[in-house]
Design an enzyme around this catalytic site. Structure first.
Site, mmCIF file in Angstrom:
data_model
loop_
_atom_site.group_PDB
_atom_site.id
_atom_site.type_symbol
_atom_site.label_atom_id
_atom_site.label_comp_id
_atom_site.label_asym_id
_atom_site.label_seq_id
_atom_site.Cartn_x
_atom_site.Cartn_y
_atom_site.Cartn_z
ATOM 1 N N TYR A 124 -62.462 3.653 3.790
ATOM 2 C CA TYR A 124 -61.357 3.362 4.702
ATOM 3 C C TYR A 124 -61.889 2.582 5.904
ATOM 4 O O TYR A 124 -62.858 3.000 6.546
ATOM 5 C CB TYR A 124 -60.694 4.657 5.199
ATOM 6 N N SER A 125 -61.233 1.472 6.210
ATOM 7 C CA SER A 125 -61.587 0.724 7.409
ATOM 8 C C SER A 125 -61.297 1.583 8.638
ATOM 9 O O SER A 125 -60.258 2.243 8.717
ATOM 10 C CB SER A 125 -60.780 -0.578 7.494
ATOM 11 N N CYS A 312 -57.419 -8.618 5.940
ATOM 12 C CA CYS A 312 -57.650 -7.237 5.543
ATOM 13 C C CYS A 312 -56.344 -6.646 5.006
ATOM 14 O O CYS A 312 -55.279 -6.817 5.599
ATOM 15 C CB CYS A 312 -58.160 -6.401 6.727
ATOM 16 N N GLU A 352 -61.832 -8.579 3.807
ATOM 17 C CA GLU A 352 -62.050 -7.225 3.296
ATOM 18 C C GLU A 352 -60.732 -6.763 2.676
ATOM 19 O O GLU A 352 -59.768 -6.446 3.380
ATOM 20 C CB GLU A 352 -62.460 -6.265 4.417
ATOM 21 N N TYR A 354 -58.833 -4.471 -0.739
ATOM 22 C CA TYR A 354 -59.123 -3.299 -1.573
ATOM 23 C C TYR A 354 -58.024 -3.104 -2.603
ATOM 24 O O TYR A 354 -56.968 -3.720 -2.522
ATOM 25 C CB TYR A 354 -59.259 -2.051 -0.712
#
Length: 354
Positions: A124-125, A312, A352, A354
């Site tokens: 998790y960012s 992101c 980034e 995911y």
């Protein structure tokens, strides 16, 4: 930044007189008077500024750190599709990080694919600065959307397929223990550097593009730029946030961002793409790439001037964004592949997903 006299501010930054910047407009330049008077929050310990390199590989999956949940707060309105929570975790100052890094979380229980083994790490960012939401360097914050699975045939929720870690986090209570790892980069393993905020030039431009919980690292950047009093980092550049969510109730940290817009209009731009409430120029749903296209002239000029651009969120956001940027480049008579290669070479391109 808060204590500089106006005469000391020699940089020029684009200024908007309202919350939008029209694509056809010509940049106006002004000296940001308001920078001289805004007070900021004191943070400690300032020794966190001393490190020359970001903290890496402090706690690995086989030897995680046991932290404690401080709070879990739902941060979306009733009309938001799904639930997103802001989760504050107490690490006692033992798991330091820099803005843009990630924590790993190991949910309790057994890995169904590897009986007898723990669950895999979920990354998790981090959604706070290195000082945390309490400004004392002892906490970190995560922005987590609860992953819920609905059967396509029945339309009913199937708990057996719900996200193990996101539901564990969103269901947590203050005092609960949590196993965390640090600081691994989502894309390239144990490095944690791809989304770090470059601070060598405090007057740089940072263009931040997010969908949903991908806004997490940008919350950390912006708190560092505009909320905290950092002796060795006085931001005087431009931060421009594009946030794509479903509707107004889905906006994350909107009050914080709106406050920065009010206090630092010369240094912060904030544009929202609300797919269920706004239309793009073709009458379709407004996605974040449509907002990028709307302001493409300014964005390309800023990139040509050395701006950093960050992406992101869910990996599904990137194809549409790449297609938009390529189309804009073609219209400008530029070769997007060459431009992208140069941006990467110059370390202006940060992704980034995911």
């Amino acid at each position: 930044m808060a204590h500089l006299a106006v005469s000391q501010l020699s940089m020029t930054v684009p200024v908007r007189t309202d919350s939008t910047l029209r694509t056809s407009s010509v940049f106006k330049y002004a000296c940001p008077v308001q920078q001289a008077s805004r007070s900021k929050v004191a943070v400690s310990p300032l020794e966190l500024e001393d490190a020359k390199e970001p903290p890496l590989n402090l706690y690995k999956p086989k030897e995680p750190y046991t932290a404690t949940i401080v709070s879990v707060e739902r941060i979306v309105g009733p009309k938001a599709p799904g639930e997103t929570c802001h989760i504050v975790i107490d690490h006692g100052g033992n798991v330091p990080y820099w803005e843009g890094q990630s924590y790993g979380v190991i949910p309790p229980g057994e890995n169904p694919k590897k009986p007898g083994s723990p669950h895999n790490v979920r990354l998790y960012s981090i959604a706070s600065t290195r000082y945390g939401d309490s400004f004392d360097g002892k906490t970190t914050s995560l922005c987590v959307r609860r992953a819920v699975y609905y059967d396509s045939l029945t339309g009913k929720e199937d708990p057996s397929k719900n996200g193990v870690c996101s539901n564990f986090l969103c269901n947590s209570k203050p005092g609960d223990k949590i196993q965390i790892t640090a600081n691994y980069d989502v894309l390239v393993g144990p490095s944690g550097k791809i989304m770090l905020l470059p601070e060598d030039n405090p007057n740089a431009t940072h263009i931040m593009i997010a969908t949903g919980t991908g806004v997490a690292p940008y919350r950390g950047y912006l708190r560092r730029m505009f909320m905290e009093s950092i002796p060795n980092y006085k931001f005087g550049g431009l931060a421009w946030l594009f946030l794509g969510v479903a509707n107004t109730d889905s906006l994350l940290y909107d009050e914080e961002f709106t406050k920065y817009l009010q206090d630092y209009p010369a240094h912060f731009h904030y544009d929202k793409a609300l797919s269920r409430e706004q239309k793009n120029k073709n009458g379709g749903k407004m996605y974040v790439q449509d907002k990028i296209e709307e302001y493409s002239d300014e964005i390309f000029k800023l990139l040509d001037g050395g701006a950093h651009i960050y992406f992101c969120g869910l990996k599904g956001m990137m194809p549409g964004i790449q297609e938009t940027l390529k189309r804009v480049a073609d219209q400008r008579g530029e070769n997007w592949d060459q431009k992208l290669s140069q941006l990467k070479k110059n370390k202006q391109w940060h992704v980034e997903v995911y």
